[in-house]
Design an enzyme around this catalytic site. Sequence first.
Site, PDB file in Angstrom:
ATOM      1  N   HIS A 231       1.783   4.841  -1.833  1.00  0.00           N
ATOM      2  CA  HIS A 231       1.063   5.791  -2.562  1.00  0.00           C
ATOM      3  C   HIS A 231       2.203   6.539  -3.640  1.00  0.00           C
ATOM      4  O   HIS A 231       3.440   6.754  -3.331  1.00  0.00           O
ATOM      5  CB  HIS A 231       0.338   6.563  -1.826  1.00  0.00           C
ATOM      6  CG  HIS A 231      -0.725   6.009  -1.041  1.00  0.00           C
ATOM      7  ND1 HIS A 231      -1.662   5.348  -1.682  1.00  0.00           N
ATOM      8  CD2 HIS A 231      -0.971   5.692   0.323  1.00  0.00           C
ATOM      9  CE1 HIS A 231      -2.574   4.792  -0.834  1.00  0.00           C
ATOM     10  NE2 HIS A 231      -1.880   4.891   0.486  1.00  0.00           N
TER      11      HIS A 231
ATOM     12  N   ASP B  38       2.239   2.286   3.850  1.00  0.00           N
ATOM     13  CA  ASP B  38       1.452   3.429   3.883  1.00  0.00           C
ATOM     14  C   ASP B  38       2.323   4.598   3.234  1.00  0.00           C
ATOM     15  O   ASP B  38       1.913   5.755   3.515  1.00  0.00           O
ATOM     16  CB  ASP B  38       0.370   3.829   4.873  1.00  0.00           C
ATOM     17  CG  ASP B  38      -0.567   4.485   4.462  1.00  0.00           C
ATOM     18  OD1 ASP B  38      -1.022   4.843   3.225  1.00  0.00           O
ATOM     19  OD2 ASP B  38      -1.593   4.875   5.425  1.00  0.00           O
TER      20      ASP B  38
ATOM     21  N   GLU C  85       0.919  -1.251  -0.111  1.00  0.00           N
ATOM     22  CA  GLU C  85      -0.059   0.004  -0.015  1.00  0.00           C
ATOM     23  C   GLU C  85       0.850   1.203   0.001  1.00  0.00           C
ATOM     24  O   GLU C  85       0.961   2.069   1.097  1.00  0.00           O
ATOM     25  CB  GLU C  85      -0.935  -0.121   1.148  1.00  0.00           C
ATOM     26  CG  GLU C  85      -2.139   1.255   1.396  1.00  0.00           C
ATOM     27  CD  GLU C  85      -2.757   1.223   2.582  1.00  0.00           C
ATOM     28  OE1 GLU C  85      -3.404   2.140   2.702  1.00  0.00           O
ATOM     29  OE2 GLU C  85      -2.532   0.502   3.306  1.00  0.00           O
TER      30      GLU C  85
END
Length: 328
Positions: free
Chosen positions: A9, A286, A7
């Site tokens: 970004h 993240d 995950e």
Amino acid sequence: MALIAIEEHWNLPALTSAVKALPEDYGDPSVLFDEMGDNLERLHDIGDARIAAMDAQGVDLQILSLTPPGTHPLEPTRARALSERANDVAAEAVSRHPARLRAFSTLPMADPKAAVAELERAAGLGFVGTMVYGRTGETPLDDPRYDDLFAAAAALRQPIFIHPQIPSRPTRLAAYSGFDPMTDLALATFGWGWHVEAAVAALRLIVRGTFDRHPDLQLVLGHWGELLLFWTDRVDGLSRIAGLERKVSDYIRSNFHITSSGMLNPTLLRHALDVTTPDRLLFSTDYPFQRPVREGIEQFLTAFPADDREKFTAGNACALFGISLTTK
């Protein structure tokens, strides 16, 4: 021991500009978080600087995902064009670093037929799954118009990551306002609202019977299950009322994978292992919003049962996303 982070970004400047240009009722103010510190610089880089950051963390491979809100707030024509552009940019980055990067596709959810076509195109380009949000405008993800998308994702073995998104403006005004603007925004996003939105989207899909119709469909939830794992005793009561074939918690164990999203807390890990199984857990940081350092990651991994540790760090991701690790 290989480490895959799923995950992680990145950002397409043209998409951010398009979202910022939307009227207040349709936009997403959480894009402000992209500009804090050096986030924007890191989001824009899907090349050498990102690889260097991965090396510093000890991450062998990242799965790129476009930062929220994706193309979901846009009208169909713009959503189609910018989804295709984002996917082409991500595919090109993966082609430059095939041993270090993979990607989730971005879909024009405002046009369900186009979303299916783009999922199919992206799968052909080598994307390992897709990332969506729980609502497009006022239309929830479980709306019947998206059932063809779920059928296609199951057939193509493209897992769907449901990422948190900001609550609707009426919900924000009713439940997350009354403080200063930044506190309102934080409460509606990373402090609470994001995670409730993602949990509700996942729960609605279950209650809608999505997994009874598409038993091979696989979904991913971040942040240790977006609160849903902590409430299975209550949500299981929905199964009989909704006429489902199984308990809600059974669907969570068979159709959902859960990521850490940089929340390297052994207490959360232990609870996740009580609710689901070790082959359903995935590592993620993240990035760049959370940036655990190598030492912190290594320390956290010692909390994972030794026999299953390699499943969490890479094995489960390889199996779910069809990834074959190669040497750097």
